[in-house]
Write an enzyme that holds these catalytic residues in place. Structure first.
Site, PDB file in Angstrom:
ATOM      1  N   CYS A   2       0.852  -1.186   0.000  1.00 26.29           N
ATOM      2  CA  CYS A   2       0.000   0.000   0.000  1.00 26.29           C
ATOM      3  C   CYS A   2       0.889   1.237   0.000  1.00 26.29           C
ATOM      4  O   CYS A   2       2.085   1.168   0.148  1.00 26.29           O
ATOM      5  CB  CYS A   2      -0.854   0.013   1.258  1.00 26.29           C
ATOM      6  SG  CYS A   2      -1.803  -1.484   1.450  1.00 26.29           S
ATOM      7  N   ARG A  27       1.525   1.643  -6.151  1.00 27.22           N
ATOM      8  CA  ARG A  27       1.647   0.641  -5.075  1.00 27.22           C
ATOM      9  C   ARG A  27       0.309  -0.029  -4.780  1.00 27.22           C
ATOM     10  O   ARG A  27       0.202  -0.921  -3.975  1.00 27.22           O
ATOM     11  CB  ARG A  27       2.183   1.301  -3.804  1.00 27.22           C
ATOM     12  CG  ARG A  27       3.566   1.892  -3.919  1.00 27.22           C
ATOM     13  CD  ARG A  27       3.976   2.597  -2.646  1.00 27.22           C
ATOM     14  NE  ARG A  27       4.134   1.656  -1.537  1.00 27.22           N
ATOM     15  CZ  ARG A  27       5.263   1.000  -1.289  1.00 27.22           C
ATOM     16  NH1 ARG A  27       6.309   1.186  -2.066  1.00 27.22           N
ATOM     17  NH2 ARG A  27       5.366   0.159  -0.286  1.00 27.22           N
ATOM     18  N   TRP A  74      -3.683  -1.608  -1.294  1.00 27.72           N
ATOM     19  CA  TRP A  74      -3.521  -2.830  -2.095  1.00 27.72           C
ATOM     20  C   TRP A  74      -4.052  -3.925  -1.169  1.00 27.72           C
ATOM     21  O   TRP A  74      -3.386  -4.335  -0.220  1.00 27.72           O
ATOM     22  CB  TRP A  74      -2.047  -3.046  -2.414  1.00 27.72           C
ATOM     23  CG  TRP A  74      -1.785  -4.351  -3.096  1.00 27.72           C
ATOM     24  CD1 TRP A  74      -1.346  -5.522  -2.528  1.00 27.72           C
ATOM     25  CD2 TRP A  74      -1.967  -4.668  -4.481  1.00 27.72           C
ATOM     26  NE1 TRP A  74      -1.256  -6.500  -3.459  1.00 27.72           N
ATOM     27  CE2 TRP A  74      -1.625  -6.017  -4.667  1.00 27.72           C
ATOM     28  CE3 TRP A  74      -2.398  -3.925  -5.584  1.00 27.72           C
ATOM     29  CZ2 TRP A  74      -1.696  -6.639  -5.903  1.00 27.72           C
ATOM     30  CZ3 TRP A  74      -2.453  -4.560  -6.809  1.00 27.72           C
ATOM     31  CH2 TRP A  74      -2.107  -5.894  -6.958  1.00 27.72           C
ATOM     32  N   ASN A 100       0.600  -0.414   6.197  1.00 25.06           N
ATOM     33  CA  ASN A 100       1.041  -1.200   5.044  1.00 25.06           C
ATOM     34  C   ASN A 100       1.694  -2.439   5.627  1.00 25.06           C
ATOM     35  O   ASN A 100       2.628  -2.339   6.421  1.00 25.06           O
ATOM     36  CB  ASN A 100       2.051  -0.405   4.207  1.00 25.06           C
ATOM     37  CG  ASN A 100       2.561  -1.222   3.030  1.00 25.06           C
ATOM     38  OD1 ASN A 100       1.935  -2.200   2.630  1.00 25.06           O
ATOM     39  ND2 ASN A 100       3.714  -0.822   2.491  1.00 25.06           N
ATOM     40  N   GLY A 101       1.195  -3.621   5.272  1.00 22.00           N
ATOM     41  CA  GLY A 101       1.775  -4.868   5.797  1.00 22.00           C
ATOM     42  C   GLY A 101       0.675  -5.852   6.119  1.00 22.00           C
ATOM     43  O   GLY A 101      -0.477  -5.677   5.728  1.00 22.00           O
ATOM     44  N   GLU A 481       7.893 -19.810 -21.241  1.00 26.23           N
ATOM     45  CA  GLU A 481       7.857 -18.504 -20.557  1.00 26.23           C
ATOM     46  C   GLU A 481       9.026 -17.628 -21.008  1.00 26.23           C
ATOM     47  O   GLU A 481       8.870 -16.445 -21.260  1.00 26.23           O
ATOM     48  CB  GLU A 481       7.875 -18.707 -19.038  1.00 26.23           C
ATOM     49  CG  GLU A 481       8.051 -17.467 -18.204  1.00 26.23           C
ATOM     50  CD  GLU A 481       6.971 -16.397 -18.410  1.00 26.23           C
ATOM     51  OE1 GLU A 481       5.959 -16.678 -19.082  1.00 26.23           O
ATOM     52  OE2 GLU A 481       7.172 -15.267 -17.925  1.00 26.23           O
ATOM     53  N   LYS A 485       8.558 -13.975 -22.702  1.00 31.16           N
ATOM     54  CA  LYS A 485       9.178 -12.753 -22.169  1.00 31.16           C
ATOM     55  C   LYS A 485       9.939 -12.021 -23.264  1.00 31.16           C
ATOM     56  O   LYS A 485       9.842 -10.820 -23.416  1.00 31.16           O
ATOM     57  CB  LYS A 485      10.131 -13.101 -21.013  1.00 31.16           C
ATOM     58  CG  LYS A 485       9.464 -13.424 -19.692  1.00 31.16           C
ATOM     59  CD  LYS A 485       8.910 -12.256 -18.947  1.00 31.16           C
ATOM     60  CE  LYS A 485       7.453 -11.956 -19.052  1.00 31.16           C
ATOM     61  NZ  LYS A 485       6.443 -12.933 -18.898  1.00 31.16           N
ATOM     62  N   GLU A 488       7.491 -10.623 -26.138  1.00 29.57           N
ATOM     63  CA  GLU A 488       6.497  -9.581 -25.811  1.00 29.57           C
ATOM     64  C   GLU A 488       7.145  -8.229 -25.502  1.00 29.57           C
ATOM     65  O   GLU A 488       6.482  -7.204 -25.614  1.00 29.57           O
ATOM     66  CB  GLU A 488       5.584 -10.020 -24.677  1.00 29.57           C
ATOM     67  CG  GLU A 488       6.176 -10.081 -23.308  1.00 29.57           C
ATOM     68  CD  GLU A 488       5.105 -10.409 -22.256  1.00 29.57           C
ATOM     69  OE1 GLU A 488       3.957  -9.961 -22.386  1.00 29.57           O
ATOM     70  OE2 GLU A 488       5.435 -11.132 -21.309  1.00 29.57           O
ATOM     71  N   HIS A 504      11.316 -33.064 -33.984  1.00 31.03           N
ATOM     72  CA  HIS A 504      10.172 -33.481 -34.823  1.00 31.03           C
ATOM     73  C   HIS A 504       9.742 -32.355 -35.735  1.00 31.03           C
ATOM     74  O   HIS A 504       8.562 -32.066 -35.871  1.00 31.03           O
ATOM     75  CB  HIS A 504       9.023 -33.928 -33.913  1.00 31.03           C
ATOM     76  CG  HIS A 504       9.367 -35.098 -33.067  1.00 31.03           C
ATOM     77  ND1 HIS A 504       9.389 -36.391 -33.544  1.00 31.03           N
ATOM     78  CD2 HIS A 504       9.805 -35.170 -31.787  1.00 31.03           C
ATOM     79  CE1 HIS A 504       9.778 -37.207 -32.588  1.00 31.03           C
ATOM     80  NE2 HIS A 504      10.035 -36.505 -31.503  1.00 31.03           N
ATOM     81  N   LYS A 603      -1.952  -4.753 -19.689  1.00 27.44           N
ATOM     82  CA  LYS A 603      -1.569  -5.491 -18.482  1.00 27.44           C
ATOM     83  C   LYS A 603      -2.621  -6.537 -18.142  1.00 27.44           C
ATOM     84  O   LYS A 603      -2.322  -7.594 -17.662  1.00 27.44           O
ATOM     85  CB  LYS A 603      -1.385  -4.540 -17.295  1.00 27.44           C
ATOM     86  CG  LYS A 603      -0.928  -5.237 -16.008  1.00 27.44           C
ATOM     87  CD  LYS A 603       0.376  -5.980 -16.209  1.00 27.44           C
ATOM     88  CE  LYS A 603       0.775  -6.785 -14.991  1.00 27.44           C
ATOM     89  NZ  LYS A 603       1.927  -7.687 -15.264  1.00 27.44           N
TER      90      LYS A 603
HETATM   91  C1  AGP Z   1       2.664 -12.094 -19.429  1.00 28.27           C
HETATM   92  O1  AGP Z   1       3.912 -11.416 -19.395  1.00 28.27           O
HETATM   93  C2  AGP Z   1       1.629 -11.339 -20.219  1.00 28.27           C
HETATM   94  N1  AGP Z   1       1.455 -10.028 -19.709  1.00 28.27           N
HETATM   95  C3  AGP Z   1       0.317 -12.129 -20.356  1.00 28.27           C
HETATM   96  O2  AGP Z   1       0.624 -13.346 -20.986  1.00 28.27           O
HETATM   97  C4  AGP Z   1      -0.413 -12.456 -19.031  1.00 28.27           C
HETATM   98  O3  AGP Z   1       0.316 -13.409 -18.307  1.00 28.27           O
HETATM   99  C5  AGP Z   1      -1.794 -13.038 -19.380  1.00 28.27           C
HETATM  100  O4  AGP Z   1      -2.537 -12.059 -20.083  1.00 28.27           O
HETATM  101  C6  AGP Z   1      -2.584 -13.483 -18.143  1.00 28.27           C
HETATM  102  O5  AGP Z   1      -2.831 -12.383 -17.313  1.00 28.27           O
HETATM  103  P1  AGP Z   1      -3.427 -12.662 -15.838  1.00 28.27           P
HETATM  104  O6  AGP Z   1      -2.362 -13.422 -15.093  1.00 28.27           O
HETATM  105  O7  AGP Z   1      -3.667 -11.306 -15.255  1.00 28.27           O
HETATM  106  O8  AGP Z   1      -4.673 -13.469 -15.973  1.00 28.27           O
END
Ligand code: AGP
Length: 608
Positions: A2, A27, A74, A100-101, A481, A485, A488, A504, A603
């Protein structure tokens, strides 16, 4: 995590507090509130959502004060409602606290205070603080706060004001950051320098176990035994913009570096080492239902789904429950065989991903028990699942998910222990996993200390336009993953495969311009991975091997090596992902791209 801001001085505190709070919105912003003291009276206002909502409620209000505190929340305990928003108040309304905590023994404290007649208005753990202080208050605010905090187990960063003590503000810290801002005839308290940089760059960092009495032209800091602490005033060199990122260039790097603390926060209060088990408050009411579960389906998207793929190996190996992982966006179009003996685990950082939410609703229609692993408290997925476990990873601002992923893996390990110990997992195995979990933060720190080596590697490879990532078993999902990373945030074409799958067809892509990252710790499938590496070398592919410290033989077959500390195989992904995050981060930085806000992405994908 927070945001807290406190002010005491000659000016009207309201504007200073709100402007400072806005700089802490990263935050957490599910609710906010303010308390001001003027003429021995307490004034307050709270609002749900972003701070602008609080600002709107304050406009036109005819109250002011030259000492006050405010908070942006938060949520960790209790949904984002006005009642749960801070500040929280004593019964007589004369004492206001922002916190906060996490107060781990809040239930016991709350019950004791209720027996003494205290009335609670919220579901939060934080609200025990003003009532506890009120209980000890005999005129000296600092003394009452000190006595109250000695009853508290857990973490806190707090600021306290009282209408009966209008010439002071009390601040204290244990486990959550708090800084004093030293002004000219005015002083500040904040969770982060970002809130006060606009007013002063002279700060004193409070340390754990310290408590400060702050007046407008003076402050004293002591420890919890009233021993005077020598104050060291630091000059902040950061710009305001940088300070919101803790001095880092990007939120993504800040969040990568927070991961040791995130693993601690994700396990805090949840480990029962002596029993080789865990305590997951959010699953307590369904623990008996979980004993009857015969199948698990994990539904998620993107990075969260890759965490689920690691969880699949964990749950099958250690809880011996058949587990499958589904693209949430596909699950709802299948005819999934789901019934009351099926548990759906929905993994989502934001808790708002439309595809994952749709999958949960479909599973609920078929009678499945739905569990959430969610970071944002009170989010839709958290509310619509039958039960769940919060990550407590704090707000993740960068679009590319990092600390949420390691927290998801940590929580999956906790759930594996819980379900395993309900079944055939031995006490020793449970203890071993817990011991290894507790060792992770230090091991992540070791990796982070060597981040400059990853930076050099990233510069060397930042010019390539294609990458392949390989891994097996627990590290196969890391290949996916790692590739995600990189793609994206650097827009480089990169694909992740199970190492055994590469021959394959995809091996046709390999030549000297198509580097391969092979995640090959010294685990049960290491030799198999090295065979694949040899196949790639035979086709002039460049190889980066990520392997366990001390594995010198890998140097014979790799063009470049990334080392990580040894760990239990099921937890190795929590270590191995960190260099992959750093690699992607630095490649994107070298390419001069907007690391925190990559093109085309959001996001939280709240549309289908
Ligand atoms: C991951 O780096 C991406 N931002 C994206 O794949 C994300 O993980 C996915 O949209 C799922 O989001 P969520 O965890 O908020 O459900």
């Amino acid at each position: 995590m927070c945001g807290i801001v406190g002010y005491i001085g000659k000016k009207d505190a309201e504007n200073t507090l709100i402007e400072g709070l806005k700089r802490l919105e990263y935050r957490g912003y599910d609710s906010s509130g303010i308390a001001l003291v003027q003429n021995k009276k307490m004034f307050s206002e709270k609002a749900i959502g972003k701070i602008i909502n609080l600002e709107e409620k304050l406009s036109g209000k005819k109250f002011s004060g030259n000492v006050g505190i405010c908070h942006t929340r938060w949520a960790t305990h209790g949904k984002p409602t006005k009642e749960n928003a801070h500040p929280h108040f004593s019964c007589d309304g004369d004492i206001a606290v922002v916190h906060n905590g996490i107060i781990e023994n809040y239930q016991t404290l709350r019950d004791d205070l209720k027996k003494k007649g205290h009335k609670f208005l919220s579901e939060t753990d934080s609200e025990v603080l003003p009532h506890l202080i009120e209980d000890f208050y005999k005129g000296d605010l600092r003394e009452a706060v000190l006595k109250a905090l000695k009853c508290v187990q857990g973490t806190y960063g707090i600021a306290v004001v009282s209408s009966k003590n209008p010439d002071e503000m009390i601040a204290a810290r244990k486990g959550s950051p708090l800084v004093l801002g030293v002004g000219n005839g005015e002083n500040f308290v904040a969770s982060d320098v970002a809130a006060i940089l606009g007013y002063t760059n002279q700060v004193v960092y409070l340390n754990d176990g310290e408590i400060a009495r702050v007046a407008s032209d003076d402050f004293q800091i002591t420890d919890m035994d009233n021993q005077q602490i020598k104050c060291e005033i630091n000059k902040i060199e950061w710009s305001l913009e940088e300070s919101q990122k803790g001095g880092h260039e990007h939120f993504m790097l800040k969040e990568i570096l927070e991961q040791p603390k995130v693993v601690v926060d994700s396990t805090r209060g949840r480990l029962l080492p002596d029993e080789g088990s865990v305590k997951l408050g959010g699953l307590e009411e369904v623990e008996e239902d979980l004993r009857k579960i015969e199948k698990i389906i994990i539904v998620a998207c993107g990075t969260a789904r890759y965490a689920g793929l690691v969880g699949e190996y964990m749950l099958e190996e250690y809880a011996e429950i058949p587990t499958e992982v589904e693209f949430a966006s596909e699950f709802r179009y299948r005819k999934p065989i789901v019934d009351e003996r099926t548990a759906i685990i929905a993994i989502s950082q934001s808790g708002e991903t439309a595809d994952t939410l749709a999958a949960i609703r479909e599973a609920k229609r078929k009678g499945a028990l739905t569990l959430g692993i969610v970071n944002v408290v009170g989010s839709t997925i958290a509310r619509e699942t039958d039960a769940g476990v919060y990550n407590h990873a704090g707000p993740e601002i960068a679009v590319a998910s990092t600390k949420a992923f390691t927290s998801q893996l940590t929580v999956l390990a906790l759930i594996t222990i819980l379900l395993g110990r309900q079944r055939n997992m031995s006490l020793d195995t449970g203890k071993k996993i817990i011991e290894e979990l507790e060792a992770l933060p230090e091991k992540i720190e070791i990796i982070l200390k060597n981040k400059v080596d990853i930076k050099k590697l990233s510069e060397k490879y930042s010019k390539y336009s294609d990458f392949m990532y390989l891994g097996r078993k627990y590290c196969f999902p890391l290949a996916e993953e790692g590739a995600l990373k990189l793609k994206e945030i650097s827009y480089i074409h990169s694909e992740g495969f199970p190492a055994g799958e590469m021959k394959h067809g995809s091996i046709a892509l390999i030549d000297e311009d198509f580097p391969v990252v092979c995640v090959a710790p010294k685990d049960s499938v290491y030799e198999k991975n090295i065979s694949n590496v040899e196949e790639i070398r035979a086709r002039k592919g460049k190889i980066i091997i990520l392997t366990t410290q001390g594995n010198k033989e890998a140097e014979k077959v790799a063009d470049d090596i990334i080392y990580i500390p040894d760990a239990l195989e099921m937890l190795t992904p929590i270590l191995a992902v960190v260099p992959l995050q750093l690699f992607a981060y630095y490649v994107s930085s070298f390419r001069g791209l907007d690391v925190d806000k990559p093109r085309n992405l959001a996001k939280s994908v709240t549309v289908e």
